[in-house]
Design an enzyme around this catalytic site. Structure first.
Site, PDB file in Angstrom:
ATOM      1  N   ILE A  15       0.825  -1.208   0.000  1.00 22.48           N
ATOM      2  CA  ILE A  15       0.000   0.000   0.000  1.00 22.48           C
ATOM      3  C   ILE A  15       0.859   1.257   0.000  1.00 22.48           C
ATOM      4  O   ILE A  15       0.596   2.204  -0.749  1.00 22.48           O
ATOM      5  CB  ILE A  15      -0.944  -0.007   1.221  1.00 22.48           C
ATOM      6  CG1 ILE A  15      -1.990  -1.113   1.081  1.00 22.48           C
ATOM      7  CG2 ILE A  15      -1.625   1.344   1.381  1.00 22.48           C
ATOM      8  CD1 ILE A  15      -2.839  -1.327   2.330  1.00 22.48           C
ATOM      9  N   ARG A  23      12.348   0.588   6.682  1.00 21.56           N
ATOM     10  CA  ARG A  23      13.524   0.219   7.470  1.00 21.56           C
ATOM     11  C   ARG A  23      14.711  -0.161   6.594  1.00 21.56           C
ATOM     12  O   ARG A  23      15.855   0.160   6.902  1.00 21.56           O
ATOM     13  CB  ARG A  23      13.185  -0.940   8.411  1.00 21.56           C
ATOM     14  CG  ARG A  23      12.357  -0.545   9.605  1.00 21.56           C
ATOM     15  CD  ARG A  23      11.989  -1.741  10.446  1.00 21.56           C
ATOM     16  NE  ARG A  23      11.145  -2.681   9.711  1.00 21.56           N
ATOM     17  CZ  ARG A  23      10.716  -3.828  10.189  1.00 21.56           C
ATOM     18  NH1 ARG A  23      11.070  -4.210  11.411  1.00 21.56           N
ATOM     19  NH2 ARG A  23       9.944  -4.619   9.477  1.00 21.56           N
ATOM     20  N   ASP A  33      13.856   3.230  11.201  1.00 23.44           N
ATOM     21  CA  ASP A  33      13.056   2.318  12.005  1.00 23.44           C
ATOM     22  C   ASP A  33      12.189   3.175  12.915  1.00 23.44           C
ATOM     23  O   ASP A  33      12.665   3.740  13.905  1.00 23.44           O
ATOM     24  CB  ASP A  33      13.961   1.400  12.829  1.00 23.44           C
ATOM     25  CG  ASP A  33      13.169   0.404  13.680  1.00 23.44           C
ATOM     26  OD1 ASP A  33      11.934   0.535  13.775  1.00 23.44           O
ATOM     27  OD2 ASP A  33      13.794  -0.503  14.251  1.00 23.44           O
ATOM     28  N   ASN A  70       1.587   4.901   7.082  1.00 21.62           N
ATOM     29  CA  ASN A  70       1.166   3.596   6.568  1.00 21.62           C
ATOM     30  C   ASN A  70       1.909   2.432   7.218  1.00 21.62           C
ATOM     31  O   ASN A  70       1.400   1.313   7.238  1.00 21.62           O
ATOM     32  CB  ASN A  70       1.386   3.555   5.048  1.00 21.62           C
ATOM     33  CG  ASN A  70       1.265   2.160   4.491  1.00 21.62           C
ATOM     34  OD1 ASN A  70       0.177   1.593   4.404  1.00 21.62           O
ATOM     35  ND2 ASN A  70       2.400   1.570   4.113  1.00 21.62           N
ATOM     36  N   TYR A 130      -3.651  -6.943  17.119  1.00 19.55           N
ATOM     37  CA  TYR A 130      -3.723  -6.129  15.899  1.00 19.55           C
ATOM     38  C   TYR A 130      -5.001  -5.298  15.903  1.00 19.55           C
ATOM     39  O   TYR A 130      -4.988  -4.099  15.608  1.00 19.55           O
ATOM     40  CB  TYR A 130      -3.680  -7.051  14.684  1.00 19.55           C
ATOM     41  CG  TYR A 130      -3.776  -6.362  13.344  1.00 19.55           C
ATOM     42  CD1 TYR A 130      -2.710  -5.624  12.846  1.00 19.55           C
ATOM     43  CD2 TYR A 130      -4.924  -6.467  12.564  1.00 19.55           C
ATOM     44  CE1 TYR A 130      -2.789  -4.999  11.614  1.00 19.55           C
ATOM     45  CE2 TYR A 130      -5.015  -5.853  11.328  1.00 19.55           C
ATOM     46  CZ  TYR A 130      -3.948  -5.122  10.859  1.00 19.55           C
ATOM     47  OH  TYR A 130      -4.041  -4.494   9.637  1.00 19.55           O
ATOM     48  N   LYS A 177      -5.385  -1.131  15.969  1.00 13.88           N
ATOM     49  CA  LYS A 177      -6.053  -0.391  14.893  1.00 13.88           C
ATOM     50  C   LYS A 177      -7.257   0.392  15.421  1.00 13.88           C
ATOM     51  O   LYS A 177      -7.547   1.493  14.943  1.00 13.88           O
ATOM     52  CB  LYS A 177      -6.474  -1.348  13.780  1.00 13.88           C
ATOM     53  CG  LYS A 177      -5.295  -1.952  13.018  1.00 13.88           C
ATOM     54  CD  LYS A 177      -4.454  -0.891  12.329  1.00 13.88           C
ATOM     55  CE  LYS A 177      -3.364  -1.494  11.452  1.00 13.88           C
ATOM     56  NZ  LYS A 177      -2.552  -0.473  10.753  1.00 13.88           N
ATOM     57  N   THR A 230      -1.213  -7.671  -1.064  1.00 10.75           N
ATOM     58  CA  THR A 230       0.104  -7.172  -0.678  1.00 10.75           C
ATOM     59  C   THR A 230       0.937  -8.300  -0.089  1.00 10.75           C
ATOM     60  O   THR A 230       0.412  -9.360   0.255  1.00 10.75           O
ATOM     61  CB  THR A 230      -0.025  -6.064   0.388  1.00 10.75           C
ATOM     62  OG1 THR A 230      -0.611  -6.641   1.572  1.00 10.75           O
ATOM     63  CG2 THR A 230      -0.879  -4.908  -0.100  1.00 10.75           C
TER      64      THR A 230
END
Length: 256
Positions: free
Chosen positions: A15, A35, A62, A89, A154, A158, A189
């Protein structure tokens, strides 16, 4: 639109790379961040070769390291000027049942998906407020709006970052700065490829079947294209009346 200085994190692939490409295509100057120095320089060179005109810069950092956030912004400011468009992102996923989620897994999800965007937003805002114009877009997820099994850390991270977006949007609504989130479903992705691998291993099925199973979880019956997410990000950049929103790009999985 006037060419702006844009910073896109997690931009070496997926993305983030699609977003950087979209912004450069309409003439904005873009700093890509990831990174891996080799990966981000390759991504920047690819966009630079195809998009004549705008400046495209690759920066290795990082962002879980606070000093790297400051260094990243300073490097972009020296090369391009103050950041006018921030696309936060960079992120990652982690799957485990709640009772098997370790403190380390939990902390990693919160650090990468919530604390890192917070630091970037906090660092970008002063210059935007001084200029009276700015755009901040955080790439969240549809699980910012619903619970989903096996991804409790996760999902929590979010949900948290969507709360950050809404609070910042409310606080600075009259400043000329907008803050929005884009909430994708399953996107085609490398991160989703890892999910497909995990499904294949867990269920003992072929990768192709695992991919189809994931696609069937979205009403449109396919994975979202990264370019479709990038278009939603671009919409948030060009439309100053859109503020404090979590825009779903998920084929209709979560209806607002």
């Amino acid at each position: 639109m006037t060419p702006r200085v844009c910073l896109v994190t997690g931009a070496s692939r997926g993305i983030g790379r699609a977003v950087a490409d979209r912004l450069a295509a309409v003439g904005h100057h873009v700093a890509l961040v990831a990174r891996s120095r080799s990966a981000i320089e390759e991504a920047a060179a690819d966009i630079r070769a195809r998009q004549a005109g705008p400046t495209v810069l690759g920066v290795a950092a990082d962002l879980t390291v606070p000093e790297d956030v400051e260094r990243m912004f300073a490097e972009v400011e020296r090369a391009l000027g103050p950041v006018e468009v921030l696309v936060a992102n960079a992120g990652a996923g982690s799957a485990a049942s709640l009772v098997e989620t370790t403190d380390e897994q939990w902390q990693h999800m919160i650090e990468l998906n919530l604390t890192t965007p917070f630091r970037c937003v906090r660092r970008a805002l002063p210059a935007m407020l001084e200029a009276g114009w700015g755009r901040i877009v955080v790439v969240a997820s549809v699980v910012a709006k619903r619970g989903e099994s096996q991804v409790s850390a996760y999902t929590a991270s979010k949900h948290g970052v969507l709360g950050l977006v809404r609070a910042a949007a409310a606080e600075y609504a009259r400043s000329g700065v907008t803050v929005n989130a884009v909430c994708p479903g399953y996107v085609d992705t490398p991160m989703t490829a890892e999910t497909i691998d995990a499904i294949s291993e867990r269920r003992g099925i072929e990768l192709a079947e695992a991919r189809r199973a994931l696609a069937r979880r979205q009403p449109i019956g396919r994975l979202v294209d990264p370019a479709e997410v990038a278009e939603a990000v671009h919409f948030c950049v060009v439309n100053g009346a859109v503020n404090g929103q979590g825009i779903n790009v998920d084929g209709g999985a979560v209806q607002s």
